[in-house]
Design an enzyme around this catalytic site. Structure first.
Site, PDB file in Angstrom:
ATOM      1  N   LYS A 157     -13.995   0.973  15.236  1.00 50.99           N
ATOM      2  CA  LYS A 157     -12.711   0.260  15.232  1.00 50.99           C
ATOM      3  C   LYS A 157     -12.148   0.166  16.650  1.00 50.99           C
ATOM      4  O   LYS A 157     -11.614  -0.852  17.066  1.00 50.99           O
ATOM      5  CB  LYS A 157     -11.734   1.018  14.337  1.00 50.99           C
ATOM      6  CG  LYS A 157     -10.979   0.117  13.395  1.00 50.99           C
ATOM      7  CD  LYS A 157     -10.349   0.889  12.268  1.00 50.99           C
ATOM      8  CE  LYS A 157     -10.797   0.330  10.923  1.00 50.99           C
ATOM      9  NZ  LYS A 157     -10.283   1.043   9.793  1.00 50.99           N
ATOM     10  N   ASN A 193       0.855  -1.187   0.000  1.00 48.48           N
ATOM     11  CA  ASN A 193       0.000   0.000   0.000  1.00 48.48           C
ATOM     12  C   ASN A 193       0.889   1.235   0.000  1.00 48.48           C
ATOM     13  O   ASN A 193       2.109   1.128  -0.007  1.00 48.48           O
ATOM     14  CB  ASN A 193      -0.961  -0.017   1.201  1.00 48.48           C
ATOM     15  CG  ASN A 193      -0.212  -0.032   2.508  1.00 48.48           C
ATOM     16  OD1 ASN A 193       0.489   0.904   2.841  1.00 48.48           O
ATOM     17  ND2 ASN A 193      -0.342  -1.117   3.267  1.00 48.48           N
TER      18      ASN A 193
HETATM   19  O1  PMT Z   1       2.837   6.126   6.451  1.00 48.19           O
HETATM   20  P1  PMT Z   1       2.308   7.478   6.011  1.00 48.19           P
HETATM   21  O2  PMT Z   1       2.462   7.714   4.542  1.00 48.19           O
HETATM   22  O3  PMT Z   1       2.886   8.603   6.837  1.00 48.19           O
HETATM   23  O4  PMT Z   1       0.741   7.498   6.243  1.00 48.19           O
HETATM   24  C1  PMT Z   1       0.229   7.407   7.540  1.00 48.19           C
HETATM   25  C2  PMT Z   1      -0.953   6.469   7.609  1.00 48.19           C
HETATM   26  C3  PMT Z   1      -2.107   7.066   6.818  1.00 48.19           C
HETATM   27  C4  PMT Z   1      -0.595   5.082   7.058  1.00 48.19           C
HETATM   28  C5  PMT Z   1      -1.290   6.330   9.137  1.00 48.19           C
HETATM   29  O5  PMT Z   1      -1.585   7.581   9.638  1.00 48.19           O
HETATM   30  C6  PMT Z   1      -2.474   5.389   9.357  1.00 48.19           C
HETATM   31  O6  PMT Z   1      -3.621   5.734   9.239  1.00 48.19           O
HETATM   32  N1  PMT Z   1      -2.125   4.126   9.717  1.00 48.19           N
HETATM   33  C7  PMT Z   1      -3.109   3.051   9.859  1.00 48.19           C
HETATM   34  C8  PMT Z   1      -3.461   2.538   8.498  1.00 48.19           C
HETATM   35  C9  PMT Z   1      -4.382   1.348   8.583  1.00 48.19           C
HETATM   36  O7  PMT Z   1      -4.001   0.263   8.290  1.00 48.19           O
HETATM   37  O8  PMT Z   1      -5.570   1.612   9.048  1.00 48.19           O
HETATM   38  P2  PMT Z   1      -6.717   0.495   9.265  1.00 48.19           P
HETATM   39  O9  PMT Z   1      -7.920   1.318   9.500  1.00 48.19           O
HETATM   40  O10 PMT Z   1      -6.716  -0.467   8.153  1.00 48.19           O
HETATM   41  O11 PMT Z   1      -6.252  -0.248  10.566  1.00 48.19           O
HETATM   42  C10 PMT Z   1      -6.641   0.183  11.865  1.00 48.19           C
HETATM   43  C11 PMT Z   1      -5.564  -0.097  12.847  1.00 48.19           C
HETATM   44  O12 PMT Z   1      -5.316  -1.499  12.934  1.00 48.19           O
HETATM   45  C12 PMT Z   1      -4.233   0.540  12.566  1.00 48.19           C
HETATM   46  O13 PMT Z   1      -3.694   0.969  13.783  1.00 48.19           O
HETATM   47  C13 PMT Z   1      -3.394  -0.591  11.984  1.00 48.19           C
HETATM   48  O14 PMT Z   1      -1.997  -0.426  12.275  1.00 48.19           O
HETATM   49  C14 PMT Z   1      -3.965  -1.790  12.731  1.00 48.19           C
HETATM   50  N2  PMT Z   1      -3.876  -3.055  11.996  1.00 48.19           N
HETATM   51  C15 PMT Z   1      -4.571  -3.240  10.846  1.00 48.19           C
HETATM   52  C16 PMT Z   1      -4.522  -4.462  10.235  1.00 48.19           C
HETATM   53  C17 PMT Z   1      -3.750  -5.501  10.779  1.00 48.19           C
HETATM   54  N3  PMT Z   1      -3.663  -6.695  10.215  1.00 48.19           N
HETATM   55  N4  PMT Z   1      -3.061  -5.274  11.922  1.00 48.19           N
HETATM   56  C18 PMT Z   1      -3.117  -4.077  12.527  1.00 48.19           C
HETATM   57  O15 PMT Z   1      -2.475  -3.887  13.565  1.00 48.19           O
END
Ligand code: PMT
Length: 402
Positions: free
Chosen positions: A340, A212
């Site tokens: 979430k 991504n």
């Molecule tokens: O890296 P940059 O370019 O600076 O951009 C920053 C960002 C947009 C990536 C960052 O600010 C951000 O939003 N990170 C989380 C991205 C994400 O995966 O979001 P999500 O909504 O899919 O996941 C929610 C949370 O669960 C996140 O804390 C993620 O780290 C965690 N997760 C998700 C999937 C997984 N298998 N394991 C996780 O721990």
């Protein structure tokens, strides 16, 4: 933290030497005293008069200057500092430091010093990635030389890539972190923090992967901000272009499963911040490169990856006291972030809008909302570093209250 610190700034010969005047100004604003050594090559980019005027001290240039030697001497010059900062550090000066060469005032001072040394490398991307420079970097790090930057971007030579000298605020932050660490200071002193950052790469076959657009900028900035407040930080980073922050223990991983394993191994800790954009699924990996066959469209079989945030949030003896997730949403930002938080059982969620045009993925700024158990705080659009600092301050305040 920089008040009354004595910094010996060595300005070597690279285009980033033009940032030296601003660096001196910002250091002095914070109460540090700055004394400069300008190399012969550095003097092609910035004048000794500018450095002397801004530092309020003499600018030293010549190893064999009789007057300087009588008044100060290169040994005293190298010792009458709390830290020596080489900014910009060119490939040449790094190589000389490794070799122990001392053929001018700057390199002699670096060899003669008994003080800590920090470098801010700056060079063309090919020079930076060259095995010779990378080997020199490893040697310098093994000798406890601190490194700040470089970062990726447009280079003065017209090429694009890693090699830009760290910006002035990053250098100031690295120095602050250094002094904080030596004094064991900061409101998060004594606490351990785990931060995830960047994307994960999920292999399809030996040469292809699913990824991504996460750059790691936000997660790395969070790690730095927590370290600046005195926490002992482990940063588990997916593949990114971001430099390893100085003073942070960085573990590099590629896949979500590797990230999960590294996080589990980093426990116990007090604070966990999951800023990584972890792939939710990984494909069944083909052992050999998949062959293109005319008329046939291959399909991928995906399986679910471990959820690191949800796993860290599970109640148990190793659960960090405060677990913070990020929510990357393209619609119904706050509602989805609240959902979430409840589903993954973390304490706080930083919700960011990652819809096209927001620039959150990969950009330098972020517009976030902090969702906690007591409400929602909407923050203005800030540089990612400022988002990180504000989050770290909020974390410190929550620990102080406890
Ligand atoms: O890296 P940059 O370019 O600076 O951009 C920053 C960002 C947009 C990536 C960052 O600010 C951000 O939003 N990170 C989380 C991205 C994400 O995966 O979001 P999500 O909504 O899919 O996941 C929610 C949370 O669960 C996140 O804390 C993620 O780290 C965690 N997760 C998700 C999937 C997984 N298998 N394991 C996780 O721990």
């Amino acid at each position: 933290m920089l008040e009354n610190r004595r910094i010996l700034l060595i300005v070597a010969g690279g285009i980033a030497a033009v940032k030296a005047p601003d660096l001196i100004r910002r250091l002095r604003e914070r109460g540090a005293s700055v004394r400069c050594i300008l190399t012969k090559a550095g003097a092609h980019f910035v004048t000794p008069l500018t450095l002397a005027a801004l530092s309020g001290d003499k600018c030293y240039q010549d190893l064999f200057d009789l007057k300087d030697e009588a008044e100060m001497g290169h040994i005293r010059l190298s010792r009458e500092a709390d830290i020596i900062l080489v900014a910009p550090a060119t490939a040449d000066i790094m190589a000389k430091m490794v070799a122990g060469q001392a053929d001018d005032l700057a390199t002699t001072a670096l060899l003669a010093t008994d003080k800590p040394v920090m470098i801010a490398p700056s060079m063309n991307v090919m020079m930076w990635t060259h095995p010779a420079t990378q080997a020199n970097l490893a040697t310098l790090k093994s000798r406890d030389v601190r490194v700040v930057g470089p970062s990726a971007g447009d280079l003065a030579c017209g090429e694009v890539g890693n090699g830009r000298m760290a910006e002035v605020p990053e250098i100031i932050a690295a120095l602050t972190r250094f002094f904080q660490k030596t004094e064991g200071e900061g409101p998060l002193k004594g606490l351990r923090a785990l931060v995830t950052s960047g994307p994960t790469h999920e292999p399809i076959d030996p040469v292809r992967y699913i990824a991504n657009r996460s750059s790691g900028k936000q997660g790395h900035a969070v790690a730095v901000a927590l370290a600046e407040l005195g926490a002992s930080v482990t940063l588990v980073a997916g593949p990114t272009q971001e430099a390893d922050p100085d003073g942070v223990n960085v573990i590099h991983v590629e896949t979500a499963k590797q990230m999960m394993k590294a996080c589990s191994e980093a426990l116990p800790c007090d604070i966990a911040v999951c800023a990584a954009a972890v792939a939710d699924w990984s494909p069944e990996k083909a052992l050999q490169k998949m062959k293109k066959e005319p008329g046939k469209t291959p399909s991928l079989t995906l399986s679910e990856n471990p959820d690191i945030l949800a796993t860290l949030s599970q109640p148990g003896p190793t659960r960090p006291q405060l677990v913070v997730g990020f929510a990357a949403e393209t619609e119904n930002l706050i509602e989805n972030a609240k959902a979430k938080r409840a589903k993954k059982k973390c304490d706080w969620v930083v919700a960011n809008d990652v819809s096209p045009g927001s620039g959150a993925f990969g950009g330098d700024s972020n517009t976030v909302h902090l969702v906690t158990g007591t409400g929602v705080e909407s923050w203005p659009t800030l540089r990612k570093r400022a988002v990180a600092e504000r989050l770290a301050e909020r974390i410190a305040t929550s620990f102080q209250r406890q």
